[in-house]
Design an enzyme around this catalytic site. Structure first.
Site: not given
Ligand SMILES: NC(=O)c1ccc[n+]([C@@H]2O[C@H](COP(=O)([O-])OP(=O)(O)OC[C@H]3O[C@@H](n4cnc5c(N)ncnc54)[C@H](O)[C@@H]3O)[C@@H](O)[C@H]2O)c1
Length: 249
Positions: A63, A142, A156, A160
């Site tokens: 975590d 992001s 959020y 970021k």
């Molecule tokens: N999907 C999008 O549109 C998008 C766009 C820009 C940035 N992001 C960023 O990319 C990264 C990955 O996002 P994603 O789209 O793969 O989302 P996702 O929800 O598929 O994956 C996020 C992962 O982080 C894990 N997680 C959550 N809280 C946690 C914690 N406290 N400790 C450890 N692990 C934890 C979750 O279990 C999950 O496996 C994030 O930082 C997100 O903000 C995503």
């Protein structure tokens, strides 16, 4: 094979972008430590990676809100592999909520995971990368961290924006030790994170892009691998837009 004999920690590696980049790293020779708050998906991803690429992949429940978890993760990776070359900070949460309705608890949780987590994980690998005089840190920022929340909450976006600035601070501190620190700033990417977005929001985001589409995780992998590779050795403190042209700056 760009990552032969490299050791990578991927936070949030159980699914989504973290999983896709972990697979990309392993496909090019890296050993990967898949860290996630959800141990089931972390183990499943590690198993899949080992089966697909004959790479070494280990899973650790972490975590990123908890300093002890992070220290255990880094100590485990170092004891298993003797080095840590790459940290990909992908763990994160996102919420769509009006600014007026964000509670103090929701604010704190968002900042704790998305910003403080990146800080603590990066700080934890610092001594190892400094000793090695080599390393790569890549953070998930992001588009929202540049433009404010278009489709997501203000907490959020603020987290970021913090990641973008923190990336620069770590880049300054670690550059003299041969370590680069960069960030990616995607627009929406088709993962579980946006699966509950209403269709009209999704369509609106796609319309704002000259390319007229929403990114898939595969669109993030190659830019990530480039910044983590030796080819990007002179790039540090940068935030790379991967937003389909929604924002051009
Ligand atoms: N999907 C999008 O549109 C998008 C766009 C820009 C940035 N992001 C960023 O990319 C990264 C990955 O996002 P994603 O789209 O793969 O989302 P996702 O929800 O598929 O994956 C996020 C992962 O982080 C894990 N997680 C959550 N809280 C946690 C914690 N406290 N400790 C450890 N692990 C934890 C979750 O279990 C999950 O496996 C994030 O930082 C997100 O903000 C995503």
């Amino acid at each position: 094979m760009r990552f032969e004999e490299k050791v990578a920690i991927v936070t949030g590696g159980g699914q989504g972008i973290g999983k896709a980049v972990a697979r990309g790293l392993a496909s090019e020779g890296a050993s990967v430590v898949i860290s996630d708050i959800n141990p089931e998906i972390a183990h499943k991803t590690a198993e899949e990676v080992e089966e697909s690429y004959q790479a070494k992949a280990l899973a650790v429940k972490t975590d990123v809100k908890k300093r002890d978890d992070i220290h255990n993760l880094v100590a485990f990776a170092e004891s298993e592999f003797g080095r840590i070359d790459i940290l990909f900070n992908s763990a994160g949460i996102c919420k769509r909520i009006d600014i007026q309705d964000i509670s103090e608890e929701e604010w704190d949780e968002m900042i704790d995971i998305n910003l403080r987590g990146v800080f603590l994980c990066s700080q934890a690998v610092m001594p190892i990368m400094k000793r090695q005089q080599q390393g790569r840190i890549l953070n998930m920022a992001s588009l929202a961290g540049k433009v404010g929340g278009i489709a997501v909450g203000a907490h959020y976006s603020a987290s970021k924006a913090g990641v973008i600035c923190l990336t620069k601070s770590f880049a300054r501190a670690l550059g003299p030790h041969g370590v680069t620190v960069n960030a990616l700033a995607p627009g929406p990417v088709e993962t579980a994170m946006i699966q509950d977005w209403p269709p009209e929001v999704r369509e609106d985001m796609a319309r704002q892009s000259p390319l007229g589409r929403i990114a898939q995780t595969e669109d993030i992998v190659e830019p990530a691998l480039f910044l983590l590779s030796d080819a990007a050795r002179h790039i540090t403190g940068a935030t790379l837009d991967i937003n389909g042209g929604i924002l051009m700056d």
